[in-house]
Design a protein around this motif. Sequence first.
Motif, PDB file in Angstrom:
ATOM      1  N   ASN A  55      41.417  50.948   4.999  1.00  0.00           N
ATOM      2  CA  ASN A  55      42.888  50.766   5.683  1.00  0.00           C
ATOM      3  C   ASN A  55      43.926  50.401   4.880  1.00  0.00           C
ATOM      4  O   ASN A  55      45.110  50.808   5.030  1.00  0.00           O
ATOM      5  N   LEU A 127      40.659  55.799  10.511  1.00  0.00           N
ATOM      6  CA  LEU A 127      41.562  55.504   9.485  1.00  0.00           C
ATOM      7  C   LEU A 127      42.644  56.196   9.701  1.00  0.00           C
ATOM      8  O   LEU A 127      43.770  55.881   9.365  1.00  0.00           O
ATOM      9  N   ASP A 130      45.109  55.464  12.651  1.00  0.00           N
ATOM     10  CA  ASP A 130      45.578  53.918  12.539  1.00  0.00           C
ATOM     11  C   ASP A 130      46.567  54.154  11.643  1.00  0.00           C
ATOM     12  O   ASP A 130      47.381  53.136  11.372  1.00  0.00           O
TER      13      ASP A 130
END
Length: 499
Positions: A55, A127, A130
């Motif tokens: 992230n 991922l 987001d």
Amino acid sequence: MGLAKKLASQTAIYGVSSIVGRVVNFFLVPVYTARFAAAEYGIVTGLFAYVSFLNVVFTYGMETTYFRFANRPGTDRQELYDRSLTLLLLSSVALTLLLMLLARPLMGLLGLPPGHEQYAYWIAAILGLDALTALPFARLRLENKARKFAAIRLANIALNVGLNLFFIVVCPDILAGKYLPALQPLVQAIYDPTMGVGYVFISNAAASAFTLLLLGRELTDFRFRLNLEPLRPMLRYAYPIMLMGLAGMVNEMLDRILLPIWLPKNFYSGQSSLAAVGVYGACYKLSILMSLVIQAFKYAAEPFFFAQSEDKNSPRTFALVLKWFTLCCAMLFVGVSVNLDLVAKVFLRSPEYLQGLAVVPVLLLANLFLGVYWNLSVWFKLTDKTYYGTYLGFAGAILTIALNFLLIPVLGYMGSAVATLACYFMMAALCWWLGERHYPVPYPVARLLVWLLVAVGIVALSWYVPVAPGWGRYGFHALLTLGFVGLVAVVEGRRLRSI
């Protein structure tokens, strides 16, 4: 005063959305440990450890960078937003595809045979989605839309939890005939029992996609603008932030990645390395109780520290804050560690997870020192010497890697817990030592260390004094807990009342 109230209100709103997410994830632990074997939960623990690292790579500091450049005089915020989101969109697509291509090697690191690549696909989707929400969320914060920010975050949490409960609890129970038998045909059509822990990742991916839809208004006025030249100074600003983030993740999450790699085969007889990761991950969750207290404290204390910085008595105030923060955390450390058999019955619903309980007091103490470090770090924040934070973070990362390498083959997951404790203790000690030279604060270090030694002694007493299981044992543990709280109240209470 109006600005201060507004800041406090928004801080509370942002804090609620963040803390609620961690609390809810904490309360999913009983569901996972009741429904999944340790080896299955090890997949969840291991892959989400990778998510924490990746992230940081997927967003590479662009959220903070966007804040910094948006507040520069003469900046066209819409153009900046378009260029930044264009770059993030392209990089997210590329990284998501790359991660999907590397699905098999990633599963191999967890010790999984071919055929489980779908887990990596779901992780890649989480991922990527987001990362695309990072700048729209940053824009909401920039525009002071705290309520919308929190509402979308809470909607994400609600959907994620709802889907987890639906796929992991409700669907299997309906198929087993425990209730609502009329819905069995519907459940059979939408639910695949062989998916197992895959539903944890599917639920997260669905919640991330839903979040992107809720941010539609922030995305509809986006225009694709690719021009790298104006973005170069932003990237130069962003990459140190990414490195700091990665160093922080090393200290917090790397042990769950290294454990299945460095744990000797058959270290735990009859248990695979992946099962050991699952046991460690579930027990690690119990130490998050300390993290929740620290996070809640941070939201209240950070603006307070900056507001007090110009007061001539601020060093004494900071010392008092650290003292009572440490004492409160020490009471939590004792309360959880001494009564861990009761706590474990609630949150660890399968006996195979209980063998890892010994790591919980170590990890609780580690998180306590992390909270102490955060308090001590006020000196380099107030003196604009934040680069010391980078140095301390990387020093902690190096120690974490070295100790995991040395201790995992000898102590197993207890080695990882000890490495975490050593890392945060060292960071706190170095931060205090440097602070004494740059921004002296009369912290009662010796007194606090004595209290912590007393707390550790009480926890050791509860673990090693033989008392038969049952109400007598519970009573003995309650007496120890109340005794420590009472001792703190008697010894320190008079000082607090005088202040």
